[in-house]
Enzyme design. Structure first.
Site, PDB file in Angstrom:
ATOM      1  CB  VAL A   1      -0.887  -0.011   1.269  1.00 16.25           C
ATOM      2  CG1 VAL A   1      -1.666   1.273   1.394  1.00 16.25           C
ATOM      3  CG2 VAL A   1      -1.815  -1.220   1.265  1.00 16.25           C
ATOM      4  CB  CYS A   2       1.041   4.235  -2.173  1.00 15.33           C
ATOM      5  SG  CYS A   2       1.815   5.861  -2.168  1.00 15.33           S
ATOM      6  CB  VAL A   3       3.876   5.379   2.750  1.00 12.71           C
ATOM      7  CG1 VAL A   3       4.857   6.098   1.840  1.00 12.71           C
ATOM      8  CG2 VAL A   3       3.834   6.046   4.112  1.00 12.71           C
TER       9      VAL A   3
END
Lengths: 136, 130
Positions: free
Chosen positions: B77-79
């Site tokens: 998941v993209c931070v």
């Protein structure tokens, strides 16, 4: 960071505001610039509005991120293809776009235009030449 | 073939995650490799363990987690996208002073470099979204 160099195309299809796609696409471009790939950006459909000059966002309470496009040249991102038909369909010409440039270190830092207006057929050809297409 | 998968839309609202799941599961069953599944934009919402759909509906989050368990999938998941949308793991909770976490343990939060790396390392990047 990788020995392999690929042709990366970021395909920008949406208006800069209204959804977050354009802004988060630009975040990928900036991070990706550190990876030493051959990078191009394409602007089609409402995506051409992303690089229209004179953007003002105060009244919608959103950050105007359009100045970031001017910095792309410093990240060696200097191939920006804009589809002519998308401009025409929206009553725009290249004069409505920001003047985006880069400095060519191989030619004594000569300032060169980053934007190239291409036809829809040429754009299709550019897309087929890519190894990776990020579609936003 | 080695694939990287990018998912740009949240669960239930949009079919992107369903289509990506079916593609990924089928590719794995056919013997292909999935280098990484990367969740971006509202796609980060696919990673919350608090999701509770009606019992007669598919559980999109658990379905991804089960596939990850079976095949050792890397679900990332993209931070930056996660911070905007309130998807939190232990590290993010500590860094940003949050009083809870909600990420599913089969997912992990990391940077956009993970997406670029996946695109470089894979034969194909397949993007699911509008």
């Amino acid at each position: 960071m990788s020995e392999e160099i690929k042709n990366f195309l970021y395909l920008n299809r949406r208006a800069p505001y209204g959804t977050i796609y354009a802004w988060e696409s630009l975040e990928v471009v900036l991070i990706g610039a550190a990876f030493d790939q051959k990078v191009s950006l394409a602007f089609v459909d409402d995506g051409v509005f992303q690089i229209v000059k004179g953007q003002k966002t105060e009244q919608i309470g959103m950050k105007n991120f359009s100045p970031t496009y001017s910095a792309l040249g410093d990240y060696d991102v200097n191939q920006l293809y804009v589809e002519r038909e998308s401009l025409e369909e929206r009553g725009l010409t290249v004069d409505d776009l920001m003047h985006l440039t880069w400095e060519d270190e191989d030619e004594d830092w000569a300032e060169k235009d980053s934007i190239r207006v291409v036809s829809r057929a040429e754009m299709a050809e550019i897309i087929t030449q890519q190894d990776v297409v990020f579609s936003f | 073939m080695k694939f990287a998968i990018q998912i740009n839309e949240g669960p239930y609202q949009h079919q992107a995650s369903d289509s990506a799941y079916l593609f990924t599961r089928t590719a794995l069953e056919k013997g292909h490799e999935i280098f990484r599944v990367f969740f971006y934009h509202d796609g980060v919402g696919n990673g919350t363990r608090l999701t509770t759909p009606p019992q007669d509906d598919r559980h999109i989050v658990n379905r991804w987690a089960e596939l990850a368990e079976k095949y050792g999938l890397d679900l990332v998941v993209c931070v930056a996208a996660a911070q905007r949308r309130g998807l939190v793991d232990d590290g993010e909770a500590e860094r940003n002073g949050k009083d809870a976490t909600n990420i599913h343990p089969k997912f992990r939060i990391s940077g956009l470099g993970q997406l670029i790396e996946a695109a470089v390392q894979s034969d194909r990047l397949v993007v699911f979204g509008d």
